[in-house]
Design an enzyme around this catalytic site. Structure first.
Site, PDB file in Angstrom:
ATOM      1  N   GLY A   1     -11.593  -5.831   1.061  1.00 52.88           N
ATOM      2  CA  GLY A   1     -12.293  -5.791   2.341  1.00 52.88           C
ATOM      3  C   GLY A   1     -12.683  -7.366   3.257  1.00 52.88           C
TER       4      GLY A   1
ATOM      5  N   ARG B   1      -3.051  -8.327  10.823  1.00 54.27           N
ATOM      6  CA  ARG B   1      -2.401  -7.378  11.722  1.00 54.27           C
ATOM      7  C   ARG B   1      -3.372  -7.916  13.017  1.00 54.27           C
ATOM      8  NH1 ARG B   1      -3.559  -1.151   8.751  1.00 54.27           N
ATOM      9  NH2 ARG B   1      -3.267  -1.835   6.857  1.00 54.27           N
TER      10      ARG B   1
ATOM     11  N   ASP C   1      -5.659  -7.885   4.770  1.00 49.72           N
ATOM     12  CA  ASP C   1      -4.493  -7.207   5.444  1.00 49.72           C
ATOM     13  C   ASP C   1      -4.329  -7.034   7.464  1.00 49.72           C
ATOM     14  OD1 ASP C   1      -2.802  -5.133   6.266  1.00 49.72           O
ATOM     15  OD2 ASP C   1      -3.366  -3.656   5.178  1.00 49.72           O
TER      16      ASP C   1
ATOM     17  N   GLY D   1     -10.942  -2.876   7.261  1.00 49.50           N
ATOM     18  CA  GLY D   1     -10.567  -3.319   8.615  1.00 49.50           C
ATOM     19  C   GLY D   1     -11.408  -3.823   9.278  1.00 49.50           C
TER      20      GLY D   1
ATOM     21  N   SER E   1     -10.603  -9.428   4.844  1.00 55.89           N
ATOM     22  CA  SER E   1     -10.119 -10.433   6.266  1.00 55.89           C
ATOM     23  C   SER E   1     -11.828 -10.929   7.326  1.00 55.89           C
ATOM     24  CB  SER E   1      -9.671  -9.484   7.367  1.00 55.89           C
ATOM     25  OG  SER E   1      -8.760  -8.984   6.842  1.00 55.89           O
TER      26      SER E   1
ATOM     27  N   ASP F   1      -1.007  -1.916  -4.054  1.00 57.16           N
ATOM     28  CA  ASP F   1      -3.062  -1.691  -3.275  1.00 57.16           C
ATOM     29  C   ASP F   1      -3.366  -0.026  -3.312  1.00 57.16           C
ATOM     30  OD1 ASP F   1      -4.667  -2.539  -2.697  1.00 57.16           O
ATOM     31  OD2 ASP F   1      -3.759  -2.806  -0.191  1.00 57.16           O
ATOM     32  N   HIS F   2      -3.978   0.733  -3.983  1.00 57.06           N
ATOM     33  CA  HIS F   2      -4.590   1.647  -3.354  1.00 57.06           C
ATOM     34  C   HIS F   2      -4.280   2.559  -4.069  1.00 57.06           C
ATOM     35  CE1 HIS F   2      -8.361  -0.298  -1.573  1.00 57.06           C
ATOM     36  NE2 HIS F   2      -8.151  -0.523  -0.909  1.00 57.06           N
TER      37      HIS F   2
ATOM     38  N   SER G   1       0.884  -1.021   0.207  1.00 59.04           N
ATOM     39  CA  SER G   1      -0.130   0.239   0.002  1.00 59.04           C
ATOM     40  C   SER G   1       1.595   1.458  -0.008  1.00 59.04           C
ATOM     41  CB  SER G   1      -1.217  -0.319   1.206  1.00 59.04           C
ATOM     42  OG  SER G   1       0.408   0.196   2.552  1.00 59.04           O
TER      43      SER G   1
ATOM     44  N   ARG H   1      13.093 -10.001  18.907  1.00 57.29           N
ATOM     45  CA  ARG H   1      12.952 -11.655  18.171  1.00 57.29           C
ATOM     46  C   ARG H   1      11.917 -12.880  19.220  1.00 57.29           C
ATOM     47  NH1 ARG H   1      19.311 -12.552  18.367  1.00 57.29           N
ATOM     48  NH2 ARG H   1      18.793 -11.532  19.503  1.00 57.29           N
TER      49      ARG H   1
HETATM   50  P1  13P Z   1      -9.363  -6.145   5.014  1.00 57.81           P
HETATM   51  O1  13P Z   1      -9.219  -4.352   5.799  1.00 57.81           O
HETATM   52  O2  13P Z   1     -10.689  -7.013   5.155  1.00 57.81           O
HETATM   53  O3  13P Z   1      -8.290  -6.699   5.338  1.00 57.81           O
HETATM   54  O4  13P Z   1      -8.642  -5.984   3.124  1.00 57.81           O
HETATM   55  C1  13P Z   1      -8.033  -5.321   2.971  1.00 57.81           C
HETATM   56  C2  13P Z   1      -7.725  -4.528   1.947  1.00 57.81           C
HETATM   57  O5  13P Z   1      -8.838  -4.676   0.766  1.00 57.81           O
HETATM   58  C3  13P Z   1      -6.249  -4.412   1.168  1.00 57.81           C
HETATM   59  O6  13P Z   1      -6.707  -3.986  -0.250  1.00 57.81           O
HETATM   60  O1  G3H Z   2      -7.026  -1.152   1.958  1.00 60.63           O
HETATM   61  C1  G3H Z   2      -6.127  -0.701   2.750  1.00 60.63           C
HETATM   62  C2  G3H Z   2      -4.896  -2.109   3.169  1.00 60.63           C
HETATM   63  O2  G3H Z   2      -5.498  -2.497   4.092  1.00 60.63           O
HETATM   64  C3  G3H Z   2      -3.574  -0.828   3.531  1.00 60.63           C
HETATM   65  O3  G3H Z   2      -3.686  -0.530   4.593  1.00 60.63           O
HETATM   66  O4  G3H Z   2      -2.882   1.999   3.980  1.00 60.63           O
HETATM   67  O5  G3H Z   2      -3.201   1.220   6.549  1.00 60.63           O
HETATM   68  O6  G3H Z   2      -1.535   0.245   4.582  1.00 60.63           O
HETATM   69  P1  G3H Z   2      -2.937   0.708   4.655  1.00 60.63           P
HETATM   70 ZN    ZN Z   3      -8.409  -2.386   0.127  1.00 57.52          ZN
END
Ligand code: 13P
Ligand code: G3H
Ligand code: ZN
Length: 339
Positions: free
Chosen positions: A232, A280, A276, A201, A234, A102-103, A69, A301
């Site tokens: 999205g 986390r 993502d 999220g 997760s 990503d994005h 990202s 570690r």
């Molecule tokens: P999540 O927040 O559901 O893990 O989605 C991640 C995502 O879409 C990254 O582009």
């Molecule tokens: O969709 C967003 C991803 O989860 C990336 O998140 O921009 O905080 O790295 P981030």
């Molecule tokens: Zn996304």
């Protein structure tokens, strides 16, 4: 960048991965920010839990996509990410994967296209009006295709927080199938992120909620064989939320996408599934637990090692749910790549 032309034989095009997966399974697209996530990700995709577990398990090995990202690029220095991935390729020569932005904004897409390192980029102009989204995407597509990269675009609006943009549930809107057809034709994009009921999220739904399968089906009907992307995705496992809270965290009760829905969605053309947040949550739980249980310990570690094992395990499990586990050898054959 076809596999045989790549400077690094195992970084392949996203297009090739999609071609193999379409309609059968979804390719997991996992975000990374640091070394431990990177190592856990590679191990998990090769079905290995830790360093000493050899050899790679063909029954659980999967092709995958590493997502970077804009936030990840800015976290330390983007050059570290590239160096980590190149090192991982040396350490895990069996792995087959693509590297994806990503994005991206238009500017960051150009940076990644020109870097020669990425397999594909996502231009996210979904917050712009329809025509402007098309215009921006078209420019990125032209530049990317010139260099052999493919482009993911987004139409519709997911809820939740991504990068610096926050969309509340009332303003999220599902992708319109007719608009999707027009968008793909006019923009020339190679895959499309669609809003089908998910959000970014950890706080997706209060109760259990299903994907909008009728919407996915309607889009696939008008865009047969065209790869769709689910952001999205997760599942926000209860176990990890509970473990975080038991170790001093304070996350409200929430739920995510039901894992059992990944594969039915994949059969309807959802070929890339973005994950993502779950990674986390695992990171947070393991680090909290380790230092809660060993208050006198301060060695990075001590938590890094169990995190890598837990993350690898999670990735292997996710790939089973996506249907990508066990596909590595078949992908290798389809690409004509030797280890
Ligand atoms: P999540 O927040 O559901 O893990 O989605 C991640 C995502 O879409 C990254 O582009
Ligand atoms: O969709 C967003 C991803 O989860 C990336 O998140 O921009 O905080 O790295 P981030
Ligand atoms: Zn996304």
């Amino acid at each position: 960048m076809a596999a045989e032309e790549s400077r690094f034989a195992m970084i392949v095009t996203t297009k090739d991965l999609f071609k193999h997966a379409y309609g059968k399974y979804a390719v997991g697209a996992y975000n990374i920010n640091n070394l431990e996530q990177t190592v856990g990700l590679f191990r998990g995709n090769l079905g290995k839990k830790d360093k000493n577990e050899e050899p790679t398990n063909p029954a659980t090995s999967a092709p995958f996509i590493i997502q970077i990202s804009r936030g990840a690029r800015a976290f330390t220095d983007k050059r570290f990410l590239e160096a980590m991935i190149r090192s991982a390729e040396d350490v895990f020569p069996e792995a087959i994967f693509a590297v994806h932005l990503d994005h991206g904004t238009e500017e960051v897409c150009y940076e990644c296209i020109d870097s020669g390192f990425y397999s594909s980029v996502m231009i996210d102009a979904s917050h712009d009006p329809f025509d402007k989204n098309i215009e921006i995407t078209r420019r990125v597509v032209d530049r990317a295709h010139d260099k052999g990269l493919s482009v993911e675009a987004e139409l519709g609006m997911l809820g939740g927080v991504e990068e610096d943009i926050s969309v509340d549930a009332d303003h999220a809107c599902l992708t319109d199938p007719d608009q999707a057809v027009e968008f793909v034709e006019r923009s020339g994009c190679d895959s499309l992120a669609v809003a089908i009921g998910t959000s970014h999220g950890a706080f997706k739904f209060k109760g259990k909620q299903s994907l909008h399968f009728d919407r996915i089906e309607a889009i696939q009907k008008l865009l047969p064989k065209f790869p769709l992307v689910m952001h999205g995705s997760s599942s926000v496992p209860q176990e990890w939320v509970d473990r975080i809270n038991a170790a001093g965290g304070n996350l409200p009760q929430t739920s995510g996408v039901q894992e059992q829905e990944y594969l039915p969605a994949a059969k309807l053309g959802v070929t890339k599934v973005n994950i993502d947040t779950d990674g986390r949550l695992i990171w947070c739980a393991v680090y909290r637990e380790v230092f809660r249980d060993k208050p006198a310990d301060f060695d990075p570690r001590s938590a890094g090692k169990p995190f890598m094992a837990a993350y690898a395990d999670f990735i292997t499990h996710k790939n089973k749910m996506l249907g990508s586990a066990g596909q590595l050898e078949s992908v290798r054959k389809s690409l004509g790549v030797a280890v």
